[in-house]
Design a protein around this motif. Structure first.
Motif, PDB file in Angstrom:
ATOM      1  N   GLU A 171      50.564   0.109  38.789  1.00 56.61           N
ATOM      2  CA  GLU A 171      49.889  -1.113  38.378  1.00 56.61           C
ATOM      3  C   GLU A 171      50.143  -2.259  39.333  1.00 56.61           C
ATOM      4  O   GLU A 171      51.048  -2.230  40.146  1.00 56.61           O
ATOM      5  CB  GLU A 171      50.367  -1.521  36.982  1.00 56.61           C
ATOM      6  CG  GLU A 171      49.810  -0.610  35.919  1.00 56.61           C
ATOM      7  CD  GLU A 171      50.346  -0.932  34.536  1.00 56.61           C
ATOM      8  OE1 GLU A 171      50.966  -2.000  34.373  1.00 56.61           O
ATOM      9  OE2 GLU A 171      50.153  -0.092  33.637  1.00 56.61           O
ATOM     10  N   THR A 172      49.340  -3.268  39.196  1.00 59.56           N
ATOM     11  CA  THR A 172      49.606  -4.513  39.883  1.00 59.56           C
ATOM     12  C   THR A 172      49.532  -5.557  38.782  1.00 59.56           C
ATOM     13  O   THR A 172      48.995  -5.301  37.710  1.00 59.56           O
ATOM     14  CB  THR A 172      48.571  -4.759  40.994  1.00 59.56           C
ATOM     15  OG1 THR A 172      48.825  -6.028  41.568  1.00 59.56           O
ATOM     16  CG2 THR A 172      47.156  -4.719  40.478  1.00 59.56           C
ATOM     17  N   ASP A 173      50.091  -6.732  39.007  1.00 57.06           N
ATOM     18  CA  ASP A 173      50.074  -7.760  37.964  1.00 57.06           C
ATOM     19  C   ASP A 173      48.656  -7.998  37.478  1.00 57.06           C
ATOM     20  O   ASP A 173      47.753  -8.209  38.269  1.00 57.06           O
ATOM     21  CB  ASP A 173      50.624  -9.087  38.515  1.00 57.06           C
ATOM     22  CG  ASP A 173      52.138  -9.015  38.569  1.00 57.06           C
ATOM     23  OD1 ASP A 173      52.706  -8.107  37.939  1.00 57.06           O
ATOM     24  OD2 ASP A 173      52.732  -9.860  39.251  1.00 57.06           O
ATOM     25  N   GLY A 174      48.461  -7.948  36.198  1.00 53.73           N
ATOM     26  CA  GLY A 174      47.153  -8.284  35.654  1.00 53.73           C
ATOM     27  C   GLY A 174      46.215  -7.099  35.518  1.00 53.73           C
ATOM     28  O   GLY A 174      45.135  -7.222  34.969  1.00 53.73           O
ATOM     29  N   LEU A 175      46.616  -5.955  36.029  1.00 56.96           N
ATOM     30  CA  LEU A 175      45.776  -4.763  35.878  1.00 56.96           C
ATOM     31  C   LEU A 175      46.579  -3.728  35.117  1.00 56.96           C
ATOM     32  O   LEU A 175      47.422  -3.048  35.679  1.00 56.96           O
ATOM     33  CB  LEU A 175      45.447  -4.178  37.249  1.00 56.96           C
ATOM     34  CG  LEU A 175      44.099  -4.453  37.867  1.00 56.96           C
ATOM     35  CD1 LEU A 175      43.868  -3.507  39.027  1.00 56.96           C
ATOM     36  CD2 LEU A 175      42.984  -4.330  36.859  1.00 56.96           C
ATOM     37  N   SER A 176      46.322  -3.621  33.842  1.00 57.31           N
ATOM     38  CA  SER A 176      47.139  -2.707  33.059  1.00 57.31           C
ATOM     39  C   SER A 176      46.549  -1.305  33.082  1.00 57.31           C
ATOM     40  O   SER A 176      45.365  -1.113  33.364  1.00 57.31           O
ATOM     41  CB  SER A 176      47.218  -3.199  31.621  1.00 57.31           C
ATOM     42  OG  SER A 176      45.929  -3.120  31.040  1.00 57.31           O
ATOM     43  N   SER A 177      47.388  -0.348  32.746  1.00 59.42           N
ATOM     44  CA  SER A 177      46.915   1.025  32.630  1.00 59.42           C
ATOM     45  C   SER A 177      45.836   1.104  31.562  1.00 59.42           C
ATOM     46  O   SER A 177      44.862   1.834  31.693  1.00 59.42           O
ATOM     47  CB  SER A 177      48.065   1.956  32.253  1.00 59.42           C
ATOM     48  OG  SER A 177      48.853   2.225  33.369  1.00 59.42           O
ATOM     49  N   LYS A 178      46.025   0.307  30.495  1.00 54.96           N
ATOM     50  CA  LYS A 178      45.066   0.333  29.400  1.00 54.96           C
ATOM     51  C   LYS A 178      43.677  -0.068  29.892  1.00 54.96           C
ATOM     52  O   LYS A 178      42.674   0.582  29.613  1.00 54.96           O
ATOM     53  CB  LYS A 178      45.545  -0.629  28.310  1.00 54.96           C
ATOM     54  CG  LYS A 178      44.740  -0.553  27.056  1.00 54.96           C
ATOM     55  CD  LYS A 178      45.411  -1.341  25.954  1.00 54.96           C
ATOM     56  CE  LYS A 178      44.535  -1.308  24.716  1.00 54.96           C
ATOM     57  NZ  LYS A 178      45.145  -2.027  23.597  1.00 54.96           N
ATOM     58  N   TRP A 179      43.664  -1.117  30.676  1.00 55.30           N
ATOM     59  CA  TRP A 179      42.403  -1.589  31.224  1.00 55.30           C
ATOM     60  C   TRP A 179      41.763  -0.518  32.115  1.00 55.30           C
ATOM     61  O   TRP A 179      40.576  -0.219  32.013  1.00 55.30           O
ATOM     62  CB  TRP A 179      42.655  -2.878  32.026  1.00 55.30           C
ATOM     63  CG  TRP A 179      41.399  -3.485  32.553  1.00 55.30           C
ATOM     64  CD1 TRP A 179      40.563  -4.342  31.909  1.00 55.30           C
ATOM     65  CD2 TRP A 179      40.819  -3.251  33.849  1.00 55.30           C
ATOM     66  NE1 TRP A 179      39.505  -4.661  32.705  1.00 55.30           N
ATOM     67  CE2 TRP A 179      39.641  -4.007  33.898  1.00 55.30           C
ATOM     68  CE3 TRP A 179      41.190  -2.492  34.958  1.00 55.30           C
ATOM     69  CZ2 TRP A 179      38.824  -4.028  35.023  1.00 55.30           C
ATOM     70  CZ3 TRP A 179      40.373  -2.499  36.079  1.00 55.30           C
ATOM     71  CH2 TRP A 179      39.200  -3.261  36.099  1.00 55.30           C
ATOM     72  N   LEU A 180      42.602   0.060  32.965  1.00 52.46           N
ATOM     73  CA  LEU A 180      42.084   1.102  33.854  1.00 52.46           C
ATOM     74  C   LEU A 180      41.516   2.282  33.069  1.00 52.46           C
ATOM     75  O   LEU A 180      40.483   2.839  33.422  1.00 52.46           O
ATOM     76  CB  LEU A 180      43.200   1.603  34.781  1.00 52.46           C
ATOM     77  CG  LEU A 180      43.414   0.772  36.038  1.00 52.46           C
ATOM     78  CD1 LEU A 180      44.754   1.093  36.680  1.00 52.46           C
ATOM     79  CD2 LEU A 180      42.282   1.026  37.045  1.00 52.46           C
ATOM     80  N   ARG A 181      42.204   2.631  31.980  1.00 57.48           N
ATOM     81  CA  ARG A 181      41.721   3.759  31.175  1.00 57.48           C
ATOM     82  C   ARG A 181      40.322   3.489  30.628  1.00 57.48           C
ATOM     83  O   ARG A 181      39.452   4.346  30.689  1.00 57.48           O
ATOM     84  CB  ARG A 181      42.661   3.999  29.995  1.00 57.48           C
ATOM     85  CG  ARG A 181      43.899   4.745  30.370  1.00 57.48           C
ATOM     86  CD  ARG A 181      44.834   4.813  29.173  1.00 57.48           C
ATOM     87  NE  ARG A 181      46.205   4.679  29.616  1.00 57.48           N
ATOM     88  CZ  ARG A 181      47.121   3.921  29.030  1.00 57.48           C
ATOM     89  NH1 ARG A 181      46.832   3.223  27.944  1.00 57.48           N
ATOM     90  NH2 ARG A 181      48.333   3.855  29.515  1.00 57.48           N
ATOM     91  N   TRP A 182      40.122   2.263  30.120  1.00 56.22           N
ATOM     92  CA  TRP A 182      38.792   1.941  29.599  1.00 56.22           C
ATOM     93  C   TRP A 182      37.744   2.048  30.684  1.00 56.22           C
ATOM     94  O   TRP A 182      36.672   2.606  30.493  1.00 56.22           O
ATOM     95  CB  TRP A 182      38.748   0.536  29.002  1.00 56.22           C
ATOM     96  CG  TRP A 182      39.472   0.412  27.698  1.00 56.22           C
ATOM     97  CD1 TRP A 182      40.471  -0.465  27.401  1.00 56.22           C
ATOM     98  CD2 TRP A 182      39.242   1.177  26.498  1.00 56.22           C
ATOM     99  NE1 TRP A 182      40.902  -0.288  26.114  1.00 56.22           N
ATOM    100  CE2 TRP A 182      40.161   0.703  25.532  1.00 56.22           C
ATOM    101  CE3 TRP A 182      38.361   2.213  26.170  1.00 56.22           C
ATOM    102  CZ2 TRP A 182      40.224   1.232  24.245  1.00 56.22           C
ATOM    103  CZ3 TRP A 182      38.421   2.743  24.891  1.00 56.22           C
ATOM    104  CH2 TRP A 182      39.347   2.251  23.941  1.00 56.22           C
ATOM    105  N   GLN A 183      38.080   1.488  31.848  1.00 59.74           N
ATOM    106  CA  GLN A 183      37.102   1.518  32.937  1.00 59.74           C
ATOM    107  C   GLN A 183      36.773   2.954  33.317  1.00 59.74           C
ATOM    108  O   GLN A 183      35.628   3.313  33.536  1.00 59.74           O
ATOM    109  CB  GLN A 183      37.641   0.782  34.178  1.00 59.74           C
ATOM    110  CG  GLN A 183      37.925  -0.689  33.964  1.00 59.74           C
ATOM    111  CD  GLN A 183      36.762  -1.397  33.313  1.00 59.74           C
ATOM    112  OE1 GLN A 183      35.603  -1.162  33.659  1.00 59.74           O
ATOM    113  NE2 GLN A 183      37.063  -2.272  32.357  1.00 59.74           N
ATOM    114  N   LEU A 184      37.811   3.768  33.397  1.00 56.80           N
ATOM    115  CA  LEU A 184      37.593   5.151  33.802  1.00 56.80           C
ATOM    116  C   LEU A 184      36.795   5.903  32.742  1.00 56.80           C
ATOM    117  O   LEU A 184      35.910   6.694  33.068  1.00 56.80           O
ATOM    118  CB  LEU A 184      38.934   5.832  34.094  1.00 56.80           C
ATOM    119  CG  LEU A 184      39.565   5.330  35.405  1.00 56.80           C
ATOM    120  CD1 LEU A 184      41.057   5.617  35.459  1.00 56.80           C
ATOM    121  CD2 LEU A 184      38.867   5.979  36.610  1.00 56.80           C
TER     122      LEU A 184
END
Ligand code: ADP
Ligand code: MG
Length: 729
Positions: A171-184
């Motif tokens: 991760e990087t600050d402000g980009l959570s795994s949760k967010w990435l999962r939704w996008q993916l």
């Protein structure tokens, strides 16, 4: 058409065109759901396209796949339940300045509480009567057991963050795994064309999943086997690309032309007989391989892989002598000016009986600190650069009057014009990038000299012995000569790990040694590159402590990264000429200089260095006839770091130590992560011999059918991106 699907995801049409299908090349910034803020955060992770995003691979998974009934959860364990929210509230804990949201969940077996801290906005999304799926650890408190800060989602949604194997991303600050999962998830639901760079025949043969399947497996696996299989595919893909690239590089290199330099056996014999020692078998073999390469009319590209002190310089001198005696020019490059100067002196001495003109070309030299080197009563003429003479020197290089030019890397990058440069030797005292070497190779092909259509033969020497397992993947395009044997006259260096309590004893020992005429290195710990100032401060403080308190009667010198080169030179030469007894140096300073009278080395906070680097430092002593000692100071009491340092006490074999270092720290750390330009999954597999061999074989087969990858444009494209990453270092 599935245009509808992608509509959700793409920017609304701007009147120019309407995209129905997403490609892996589609820039993330054209995905409508991504706010500009996210686009720049993604960029920080190197994610520019949809393909990059999909290739952002999880580094682990949370296993939330077991769904339990509420009555069967256990304290301390990770559980997933599905329950209806029967009560919801947020309270403000005034003392702790914190919001606490509580949901009471119920299924047919019982009820349980879930608690979230500082997420008052949950009140807007959650509501009584809704059914959610909750995954997390069960804690217990005054009012019973509860889920503390669990992951959750509505139970009607496809399991993404709960109730399954859930991917966790770098991760990087402000980009959570949760967010990435939704996008993916969104990406997988949209209409994407998954163009697979790997040929189907290879996938079938190796039983690897095709791209789309592998991506689904790696992001949203249903079983552990799925993601393991996917990882295998991506690891193979990266290794395959590396191999394709290095085979292509090698064959491109071999299509170039070079001058053929006749191997004059009697000249070389005459040279070796005059040496004060006999060559080791390894040196003999390496020299022979190089001289044979020089005879060919296509360029050599060879790596001389040898431990510190294994005698690489003589081998380089033999090659230089052969090329120069045949009437060609040779350039020798060292990573620092100090080392360039030492090579200049060494080569001048070694080659003094052969009528060659040797020049040192650097920026920093001032007359003052020059040692007496011009006293050779031989035919060798030594030219040094002083600012005023520099133009003359450049003229002499371009006229061919100078046979051997020694300098830093600037030597070939600058506007130095050669007459007939036939051999370039690079001494990489630092382990600077493999990829930089590739870059250097590019530069060599466009060198400015009077041999049009011909490029110089190329020899690089490593400072750190490179384990064979690693060289396989990394140096596929180079021929290797191994110096795996040390000159016989070496006295083993006595190495000891010193705990803080024994510091005084060591200082006493140092006084004795200096009294007996020896000299001492004190190496200070590495501080992160960005903190050069801290390092300088620490070095200065230690220098003062030693000069004022510990050794007030001794002469102590100091070198660190912030000194001007002339000041560094002075400190080094004062030490070399025994004007100082102790040299305090920071790790950023190259101590690659030969000082045979130095017999003791102290390395402060030794646990903060890699083993290979420590071994490299240690190689600076034990070069003369005196018994030498290396003291590894450490205050780390942890047995792990002491165990690691023991490898140095027990072995003086640089290859073994490097092997151990590699095993303990992994290829990324071993090489320095920034140097590779490789994705993590490639890094992790750099020593996977089986995989690399397989990738190599497949790459060779493919290229024999399609040398320019004309029929495999996707592969060609991925190799180009590899190149770009590499050059951006
Ligand atoms: P490195 O491989 O670290 O560059 P050098 O070339 O500087 O090592 O050699 C280290 C020292 O060993 C030098 O002083 C060199 O003269 C000496 N040396 C090199 N080859 C031999 C040999 N075959 N026998 C004895 N001493 C040697
Ligand atoms: Mg050397």
């Amino acid at each position: 058409m599935s245009g509808d699907k992608s509509n959700i995801f793409l920017s609304p049409p701007n009147g120019l065109y309407w995209v129905h299908m997403l490609l892996l090349d589609t820039p993330v910034k054209s995905l409508s759901r991504l706010m500009p803020k996210y686009v720049s955060l993604l960029e920080k992770l190197g994610i520019l396209t949809l393909g990059d995003m999909l290739r952002h691979i999880p580094f682990r998974y949370e296993d939330y796949s077991q769904i339990s009934t509420i009555d069967s959860v256990t304290i301390g364990e990770v559980s997933t339940i599905i329950g209806e929210i029967v009560k919801l509230k947020t309270i403000r804990a005034w003392k702790k300045k914190m919001f606490i949201t509580e949901a009471f969940l119920e299924d047919e077996s019982g009820s349980i509480r879930a608690t979230w801290f500082n997420q008052p906005f949950l009140m807007n999304t959650l509501a009584e009567g809704k059914e959610i799926r909750v995954s997390g650890k069960i804690s217990s408190g005054k009012s019973g057991i509860y889920f503390s800060n669990p992951a959750w989602e509505f139970s009607r949604r496809e399991p993404t963050n709960t109730g399954r194997l859930v991917p966790v991303y770098p991760e990087t600050d402000g980009l959570s795994s949760k967010w990435l999962r939704w996008q993916l998830q969104n990406i997988f639901q949209a209409d994407v064309r998954f163009d697979d760079p790997l040929p189907e025949t290879i996938l079938q043969k190796l039983k690897l999943p095709p791209l789309e399947k592998a991506l689904r497996f790696i992001h949203f696996p249903e079983t552990e086997n799925q993601y393991l299989l996917a990882r295998k595919r991506f690891a193979f893909e990266e290794m395959f690309l590396l191999q394709l690239r290095s085979i292509q590089m090698k064959s491109r290199w071999q299509q170039e032309h070079s001058v053929s330099i006749h191997f004059d056996e009697s000249l070389i014999k005459q040279f070796t007989i005059a040496l004060p020692f006999t060559l080791t078998n390894a040196q003999r073999k390496a020299a022979f391989q190089i001289l044979k390469d020089l005879e060919k009319n296509h360029p050599m590209n060879r790596l001389l892989n040898g431990d510190v002190g294994s005698g690489k310089t003589i081998v380089a001198a033999i090659a230089s002598l052969q090329a120069a005696a045949a009437g060609f020019q040779v350039a020798i490059m060292a990573p620092t000016e100090v080392l360039a100067r030492q090579h200049f002196l060494t080569f001048s001495e070694l080659l003094k009986n052969h009528a060659l003109t040797i020049a040192l070309l650097t920026n920093a030299y001032q007359e003052k600190n020059e040692p007496q080197t011009t006293g050779h009563k031989s035919q060798t003429i030594i030219k040094e650069t002083k600012s005023a003479q520099k133009t003359n020197l450049l003229t002499d290089i371009s006229s061919g009057e100078i046979n051997l030019v020694i300098g830093t890397h600037a030597l070939i990058q600058k506007s130095v014009k050669f007459k007939n440069l036939a051999l370039i030797i690079v001494d990489e005292q630092h382990r600077f990038g493999v990829t930089q070497r590739a870059y250097l190779q590019q530069e060599i092909t466009s060198i400015n000299d009077g041999l049009p259509g011909k490029i110089p033969h190329f020899l690089t020497m490593t400072a750190t012995p490179i384990p064979r397992t690693l060289s396989l993947a990394y140096f596929g395009n180079l021929d290797l000569s191994l110096l795996d044997e040390m000159p016989k006259n070496r006295k083993p260096i006595i190495t000891e790990i010193i705990s803080p309590g024994r510091r005084e004893k060591i200082y006493d020992f140092i006084r004795q040694e200096i009294h007996a005429g020896r000299q001492v290195f004190v190496i200070l710990p590495l501080v992160e590159e960005s903190k050069v100032l801290t390092e300088v401060k620490a070095a200065t403080r230690e220098f003062e402590r030693l000069s004022k308190t510990i050794f007030p009667n001794l002469n102590i010198g100091l070198v660190h990264g912030k000194l001007k080169s002339t000041e560094k030179e002075k400190a080094m030469w004062d030490f070399a000429n025994q004007k100082t007894d102790i040299l305090v140096a920071t790790a950023v300073v190259e101590v690659g200089i030969d000082i045979p009278n130095a017999s003791v080395m102290i390395i402060e906070d030794a646990d903060r260095f890699g083993l290979s680097q420590l071994h490299q430092f240690r190689g600076r002593i034990g070069r003369g006839q005196h018994q030498s000692y290396c003291f590894l100071f450490t205050s780390a009491s942890g047995s792990a770091s002491t165990a690691r340092l023991k490898a140095l006490v027990e072995s003086e074999n640089g290859f073994k130590i490097a092997e151990k270092d590699l095993e303990l720290r992994g290829p990324g750390e071993f090489f320095g992560t920034r140097q590779s330009g490789l994705p993590d999954i490639a890094m992790e597999n750099l020593t996977n011999v089986k995989l690399i061999t397989l990738a190599h074989e497949e790459a060779q087969q493919l290229l024999s059918r399609d040398p320019r990858l004309k029929k495999h444009p996707l592969l060609a494209k991925r190799i180009r991106t590899l190149e770009i990453n590499v050059h951006q270092e």
